[in-house]
Design a protein around this motif. Structure first.
Motif, PDB file in Angstrom:
ATOM      1  N   THR A   4      -0.795  -4.167   9.937  1.00 14.77           N
ATOM      2  CA  THR A   4      -0.478  -3.371   8.753  1.00 14.77           C
ATOM      3  C   THR A   4      -1.679  -3.272   7.822  1.00 14.77           C
ATOM      4  N   LEU A   5      -2.523  -4.310   7.793  1.00  9.97           N
ATOM      5  CA  LEU A   5      -3.731  -4.246   6.982  1.00  9.97           C
ATOM      6  C   LEU A   5      -4.661  -3.159   7.500  1.00  9.97           C
ATOM      7  N   PHE A   6      -4.821  -3.069   8.818  1.00  6.83           N
ATOM      8  CA  PHE A   6      -5.633  -2.004   9.400  1.00  6.83           C
ATOM      9  C   PHE A   6      -5.047  -0.642   9.096  1.00  6.83           C
ATOM     10  N   SER A   7      -3.737  -0.542   9.101  1.00  4.92           N
ATOM     11  CA  SER A   7      -3.082   0.724   8.794  1.00  4.92           C
ATOM     12  C   SER A   7      -3.346   1.135   7.353  1.00  4.92           C
ATOM     13  N   VAL A   8      -3.238   0.193   6.438  1.00  5.31           N
ATOM     14  CA  VAL A   8      -3.481   0.484   5.018  1.00  5.31           C
ATOM     15  C   VAL A   8      -4.941   0.844   4.795  1.00  5.31           C
ATOM     16  N   LEU A   9      -5.853   0.066   5.365  1.00  2.20           N
ATOM     17  CA  LEU A   9      -7.270   0.358   5.201  1.00  2.20           C
ATOM     18  C   LEU A   9      -7.634   1.694   5.832  1.00  2.20           C
ATOM     19  N   GLY A  10      -7.049   1.995   6.982  1.00  8.11           N
ATOM     20  CA  GLY A  10      -7.324   3.266   7.638  1.00  8.11           C
ATOM     21  C   GLY A  10      -6.831   4.450   6.834  1.00  8.11           C
ATOM     22  N   SER A  11      -5.647   4.335   6.241  1.00 10.84           N
ATOM     23  CA  SER A  11      -5.124   5.448   5.467  1.00 10.84           C
ATOM     24  C   SER A  11      -5.913   5.624   4.173  1.00 10.84           C
ATOM     25  N   ARG A  12      -6.313   4.532   3.557  1.00 10.19           N
ATOM     26  CA  ARG A  12      -7.130   4.657   2.344  1.00 10.19           C
ATOM     27  C   ARG A  12      -8.499   5.231   2.664  1.00 10.19           C
ATOM     28  N   PHE A  13      -9.066   4.835   3.785  1.00  8.09           N
ATOM     29  CA  PHE A  13     -10.354   5.381   4.197  1.00  8.09           C
ATOM     30  C   PHE A  13     -10.244   6.869   4.482  1.00  8.09           C
ATOM     31  N   SER A  14      -9.147   7.290   5.117  1.00  4.66           N
ATOM     32  CA  SER A  14      -8.982   8.714   5.409  1.00  4.66           C
ATOM     33  C   SER A  14      -8.798   9.525   4.126  1.00  4.66           C
TER      34      SER A  14
END
Length: 60
Positions: A4-14
């Motif tokens: 979930t951390l990767f998901s959050v970081l990925g969405s914020r990066f996008s």
């Protein structure tokens, strides 16, 4: 790290990359960048496949 951390970081990066791209297009066209970023973000918020994102305003 948690998935979930990767998901959050990925969405914020996008979101960051998307806003930079829209601002670059606005600068290239000679339009006000904050206005175009706001309009694109508002339009994207109505798309059903865009996940809901909540940003915590606390620091630290």
């Amino acid at each position: 790290m948690d998935a979930t951390l990767f998901s959050v970081l990925g969405s914020r990066f996008s979101v960051l990359v998307g806003s930079v791209v829209v601002a670059a297009i606005a600068r290239w066209r000679g339009w006000p960048a904050p206005l175009l970023v706001t309009v694109v973000a508002l339009a994207a918020s109505f798309l059903p496949f865009i996940p809901e994102m909540e940003i915590d305003g606390t620091c630290g």
